[in-house]
Design an enzyme around this catalytic site. Sequence first.
Site, mmCIF file in Angstrom:
data_model
loop_
_atom_site.group_PDB
_atom_site.id
_atom_site.type_symbol
_atom_site.label_atom_id
_atom_site.label_comp_id
_atom_site.label_asym_id
_atom_site.label_seq_id
_atom_site.Cartn_x
_atom_site.Cartn_y
_atom_site.Cartn_z
ATOM 1 N N CYS A 2 0.824 -1.214 0.000
ATOM 2 C CA CYS A 2 0.000 0.000 0.000
ATOM 3 C C CYS A 2 0.863 1.271 0.000
ATOM 4 O O CYS A 2 1.520 1.551 -1.002
ATOM 5 C CB CYS A 2 -0.981 -0.065 1.160
ATOM 6 N N HIS A 19 -3.371 -5.069 1.748
ATOM 7 C CA HIS A 19 -2.715 -5.314 3.053
ATOM 8 C C HIS A 19 -2.622 -6.813 3.354
ATOM 9 O O HIS A 19 -3.455 -7.343 4.092
ATOM 10 C CB HIS A 19 -3.515 -4.630 4.161
ATOM 11 N N GLU A 24 -0.846 -8.324 5.353
ATOM 12 C CA GLU A 24 -0.512 -8.614 6.762
ATOM 13 C C GLU A 24 -1.776 -8.715 7.621
ATOM 14 O O GLU A 24 -1.707 -9.149 8.764
ATOM 15 C CB GLU A 24 0.434 -7.541 7.316
HETATM 16 N N1 GLN Z 1 -3.720 6.526 1.083
HETATM 17 C C1 GLN Z 1 -2.406 6.207 1.577
HETATM 18 C C2 GLN Z 1 -1.338 7.059 0.879
HETATM 19 O O1 GLN Z 1 -1.629 7.680 -0.089
HETATM 20 C C3 GLN Z 1 -2.113 4.737 1.422
HETATM 21 C C4 GLN Z 1 -3.116 3.933 2.188
HETATM 22 C C5 GLN Z 1 -2.559 2.706 2.859
HETATM 23 O O2 GLN Z 1 -1.349 2.496 2.951
HETATM 24 N N2 GLN Z 1 -3.456 1.886 3.382
HETATM 25 O O3 GLN Z 1 -0.227 7.107 1.316
#
Ligand code: GLN
Length: 206
Positions: free
Chosen positions: A91, A182, A184
Amino acid sequence: MTKGSNAASETAQNLTIGVLALQGAYDAHAQTLRKLGATPKLVRLPSDLQGLDGLIMPGGESTTMLKFLEQRGFFDVLKDFTHTTPTFGTCAGVILLANDVTNPAQKSLGALDVTVERNSYGRQIDSTIVETESSLPGGPLEMVFIRAPRITRTGAGVETLATRGQDPVLVREGHLLAATFHPELGHDTRIHQLFLDMAARHKSRS
Ligand code: GLN
């Protein structure tokens, strides 16, 4: 249902894997690594990267992580590390690893040859769970998306291992692995195991 082996695998046993712990969902990664028999090490300073066999960059807020990284030369040290040593971004971690970031443009490590668009899946589905087949054996993957980025371009050397609709969501390029969701969260350890296998292979070669 638990997918993936919970038994500490032989390959994982000698591996020390850093988890970038500046902000975000680092603790669950450390627990999953432990479950698989690797030794997690929380990384908060540039010197913590020394001697690691690999690194996980967790989800969270990439802008906040960048602020921390811009102190004490951490960004440049991490850039060198991610260009040479197995790194798994999830992410926000993918946003940091990417070559190009949009919505809005922001600084990144330029290690993984993809373009990512931040917060790209719209407000009403900011967070959702998708179940889909992937290149990993063992049945469908459960993927938890939280304000996820979208991979809008993959370079020629980037292999797509799972998709959400048309979008790549799990990709690999050489020593780098990246998931826009995610892995994890939940009980499926297959993606972490894949990363540990990559790290073990890299270690045996160097
Ligand atoms: N929206 C976050 C970003 O732009 C990422 C979201 C996440 O890691 N769950 O950094």
